[in-house]
Design an enzyme around this catalytic site. Structure first.
Site, mmCIF file in Angstrom:
data_model
loop_
_atom_site.group_PDB
_atom_site.id
_atom_site.type_symbol
_atom_site.label_atom_id
_atom_site.label_comp_id
_atom_site.label_asym_id
_atom_site.label_seq_id
_atom_site.Cartn_x
_atom_site.Cartn_y
_atom_site.Cartn_z
ATOM 1 N N ASP A 20 32.225 34.677 25.933
ATOM 2 C CA ASP A 20 31.407 35.270 26.726
ATOM 3 C C ASP A 20 30.104 35.791 26.826
ATOM 4 O OD1 ASP A 20 33.692 37.363 28.584
ATOM 5 O OD2 ASP A 20 31.552 38.356 27.944
ATOM 6 N N SER A 38 36.661 42.745 32.962
ATOM 7 C CA SER A 38 35.894 43.773 32.243
ATOM 8 C C SER A 38 35.619 45.196 33.037
ATOM 9 C CB SER A 38 34.110 43.061 33.361
ATOM 10 O OG SER A 38 33.489 43.241 32.462
ATOM 11 N N GLN A 39 34.949 45.805 33.280
ATOM 12 C CA GLN A 39 35.255 47.164 33.288
ATOM 13 C C GLN A 39 36.195 47.409 34.476
ATOM 14 O OE1 GLN A 39 31.232 49.764 34.135
ATOM 15 N NE2 GLN A 39 32.628 49.656 36.359
ATOM 16 N N HIS A 91 30.820 35.243 30.532
ATOM 17 C CA HIS A 91 31.638 35.852 30.951
ATOM 18 C C HIS A 91 31.954 35.903 32.569
ATOM 19 C CE1 HIS A 91 33.092 40.073 30.986
ATOM 20 N NE2 HIS A 91 32.339 40.238 32.379
#
Length: 305
Positions: free
Chosen positions: A231, A114-115, A286
């Site tokens: 997601d 992710s980030q 996600h």
């Protein structure tokens, strides 16, 4: 570019090639020590996460590649993950660089969720002597984020995607990580001029370090991009594959993106040498990417050698 759609019944499996004389000695070494040749793996978490979120992923790696040196760093956990991305890049760099040095010529793998995938992009572009063999980007908004998700409503309860640019594209807004990669396709010029992180690492505007950052990025041997349509957080989900919206909110795939066509940071060069693998995985939300064993088996395991 190698693109694959993964299902639970995916027919293709990694197979061991019949060893030739050239590989005979390395094979004997492997038989004597099965951990021989496993590169260290460094895991970088996402927004609001911590090292604890990688519990199952660590178990998968230990089971399939026993003896692998796995580094899960407790940095910028939970709410601290909202700090500016350049600050996080510098913090992770201080922790990761000694691991890279200890690995020597064999190198390391970066597996970033992710980030965290954007943080790892920052690391790859700003460490001139990095020895990252494979960068696995696990459901990461590589071309940015633009969507009314639960995360957005939690962080910015008075905003929706259509007007968040009014906050994100300010000096104060850029002090919050999600604003560093907020990419409003209806205010592209403001994004280009205001983004402190994504626009610079994409080299979407003139930067003094562009040439050096591109050279550093191209030290990478393999880029693995993983994402999928269920997601529910990365928006559009194709951002995990370097696709993104145009001004009509129609998704434009990676090869049609300006950053690819102009090869601004080396994406096209990497693709032309066959160094990008893309996986589209259905039915994974996600928060489950790092605990889904099918995702690990079909998209990740083969790259961690």
């Amino acid at each position: 570019m190698r693109r694959q759609r993964v299902t639970s019944n995916m027919a293709e499996r990694c197979r061991l090639a019949v060893p030739t004389l050239f590989f005979f000695v390395p094979l004997l070494l492997w038989l004597a020590d099965p951990t021989h040749g496993y590169k260290p793996v460094i895991l970088v978490h996402g927004l609001f996460d911590s090292s604890a979120n990688f519990k199952y992923l660590v178990e998968f790696i230990n089971k399939s590649h026993p003896g692998t040196n796995i580094s899960v760093l407790d940095l910028f956990d939970h709410r601290a993950s909202l700090q500016p991305l350049w600050k996080q890049v510098m913090g992770f760099r201080e922790a990761i660089y000694p691991i890279m040095q200890n690995a020597g010529k064999e190198g390391v793998h970066l597996l970033c969720y992710s980030q965290g995938g954007l943080i790892c992009r920052g690391l790859l572009e700003t460490i001139p002597d990095h020895n990252v063999d494979t960068f696995i980007s696990l459901s990461s908004p590589q071309m940015g984020q633009y969507g009314d998700t639960d995360y957005l409503r939690y962080l910015f309860p008075t905003y929706v995607k259509a007007n968040l640019y009014r906050f994100c594209y300010t000096q104060f807004g850029q002090s919050i990580s999600i604003c560093n990669f907020w990419n409003d396709p209806h205010h592209h010029d403001m994004y280009i001029n205001s983004s402190d992180f994504l626009a610079p690492i994409n080299s979407e505007r003139p930067e003094p370090n562009t040439t050096e950052w591109k050279k550093n990025f191209l030290r990478l041997r393999k880029l693995v991009l993983i994402g999928g349509p269920s997601d529910g957080v990365i928006t559009p989900w194709e951002s995990s594959h370097f696709g993104f919206y145009d001004e009509n909110e129609t998704v434009v795939e990676m090869q049609q993106q300006q950053v690819y066509q102009d090869d601004t940071f080396g994406l096209r060069s990497l693709d032309k040498r066959g160094a990008i693998a893309v996986y589209s995985v259905p039915d994974v939300v996600h928060t489950m990417w790092h605990s889904n064993e099918t995702v690990f088996k079909e998209c990740i395991e083969k790259w961690l050698t």
